[in-house]
Motif scaffolding. Structure first.
Motif, mmCIF file in Angstrom:
data_model
loop_
_atom_site.group_PDB
_atom_site.id
_atom_site.type_symbol
_atom_site.label_atom_id
_atom_site.label_comp_id
_atom_site.label_asym_id
_atom_site.label_seq_id
_atom_site.Cartn_x
_atom_site.Cartn_y
_atom_site.Cartn_z
ATOM 1 N N LYS A 36 0.509 3.977 -3.132
ATOM 2 C CA LYS A 36 -0.071 5.301 -2.923
ATOM 3 C C LYS A 36 0.931 6.426 -3.161
ATOM 4 O O LYS A 36 0.566 7.598 -3.161
ATOM 5 C CB LYS A 36 -0.692 5.416 -1.530
ATOM 6 C CG LYS A 36 0.244 5.719 -0.398
ATOM 7 C CD LYS A 36 -0.563 6.004 0.862
ATOM 8 C CE LYS A 36 0.322 6.512 1.989
ATOM 9 N NZ LYS A 36 -0.462 6.873 3.171
ATOM 10 N N ASN A 37 2.203 6.063 -3.358
ATOM 11 C CA ASN A 37 3.228 7.068 -3.631
ATOM 12 C C ASN A 37 3.888 6.863 -4.996
ATOM 13 O O ASN A 37 5.073 7.171 -5.184
ATOM 14 C CB ASN A 37 4.289 7.035 -2.528
ATOM 15 C CG ASN A 37 3.766 7.541 -1.200
ATOM 16 O OD1 ASN A 37 3.559 8.734 -1.023
ATOM 17 N ND2 ASN A 37 3.544 6.626 -0.261
ATOM 18 N N HIS A 41 0.836 -1.203 0.000
ATOM 19 C CA HIS A 41 0.000 0.000 0.000
ATOM 20 C C HIS A 41 0.876 1.260 0.000
ATOM 21 O O HIS A 41 0.566 2.245 -0.698
ATOM 22 C CB HIS A 41 -0.924 -0.003 1.213
ATOM 23 C CG HIS A 41 -1.792 1.206 1.327
ATOM 24 N ND1 HIS A 41 -2.792 1.504 0.424
ATOM 25 C CD2 HIS A 41 -1.796 2.217 2.235
ATOM 26 C CE1 HIS A 41 -3.380 2.630 0.771
ATOM 27 N NE2 HIS A 41 -2.797 3.084 1.858
#
Length: 251
Positions: A119-120, A115
């Motif tokens: 998300k980056n 995750h």
């Protein structure tokens, strides 16, 4: 040597972040636990445990915390068993990222790490996808005031002790070693009267990635997100960030 200097700057900033987050003792306790679990609770006969205890003491970790971690490992007081895992992947701009994990629940940790990457704008990769870009090295730091020899004479002494090379930083002389020579070099330096300020095994990137401002921020966000995870012990990367860029990011 220039590459080492870039790594040192990255490492110094990372260490400062860890201290601010107040998570360093928990991470050190896990390291001590694993070392004692694998090699026994006596640091005299367990070099890995001795190194972890020295690292903990240099971070001002209380002796009570150190002893508790050893007792848990040797007596299994809490019934927890930790597993070591290394995740590899890419940050924005193709930056190489390695994440050292100690976890008692690898499914939870895998989900958290995946995750953090996604998300980056990063991608979690297969084992071996970036590790070839790093060299495992020992680094031994001695405060500059400890060294009374000229730099040339000190270089000869480092070579005699088995060190590969050293570099001069603002406050320290940093000696680099091959992993299998780490303990021997450290013992030789101590026998010559030097006090070791810090020593550790680490991963040093062979090359560094310099990115634009947007991608740099994404990679720094990824690193911060990973380091905030309780199961993450270390994050190694090859992002090159100058002081001005980093100050802009943290502020």
């Amino acid at each position: 040597m220039a590459g080492h200097s870039k790594w040192k700057n990255i490492q110094r900033r990372k260490n400062a972040q860890d201290a601010k987050r107040g998570k360093v003792f928990m991470k050190l306790a896990k390291d001590i636990y694993v070392a004692a679990k694998e090699g026994g609770g006596d640091p005299e006969t367990n070099p890995s445990l001795r190194l972890m205890i020295e690292k903990a003491k240099s971070a001002n970790m209380p002796n009570e915390n150190i002893d508790r971690a050893v007792r848990k490992a040797t007596g299994n007081l809490d019934g927890v068993s930790y597993e070591e895992i290394i995740y590899e992947g890419y940050g924005a701009g193709g930056t190489a990222i390695m994440v050292e994990i100690l976890t008692d629940n690898k499914n939870r940790t895998a989900a958290d790490v995946r995750h953090a990457f996604s998300k980056n704008d990063g991608n979690l990769g297969e084992t071996g996808c970036v590790s070839f870009m790093f060299d495992r090295k020992g680094i031994i730091s001695i405060n500059r005031e400890e060294v009374t020899l000229s730099e040339d004479d000190f270089m000869l002494e480092v070579i005699e002790c088995g060190g590969e090379e050293y570099e001069v930083n603002e406050d320290t002389f940093d000696i680099y070693t091959e992993p299998d020579m780490f303990k021997e070099v450290k013992d030789q330096l101590v026998s010559k009267g030097y006090s070791i300020s810090t020593s550790e095994m680490t991963m040093i990137p062979q090359t560094f990635a310099s990115l634009g401002a947007e991608d740099t921020k994404k990679v720094l966000n990824l690193i911060d997100t990973l380091e905030d995870l309780d199961d993450v012990q270390e994050v190694f990367h090859n992002l090159e960030v100058d002081e001005e860029e980093y100050e802009e990011y943290v502020n």
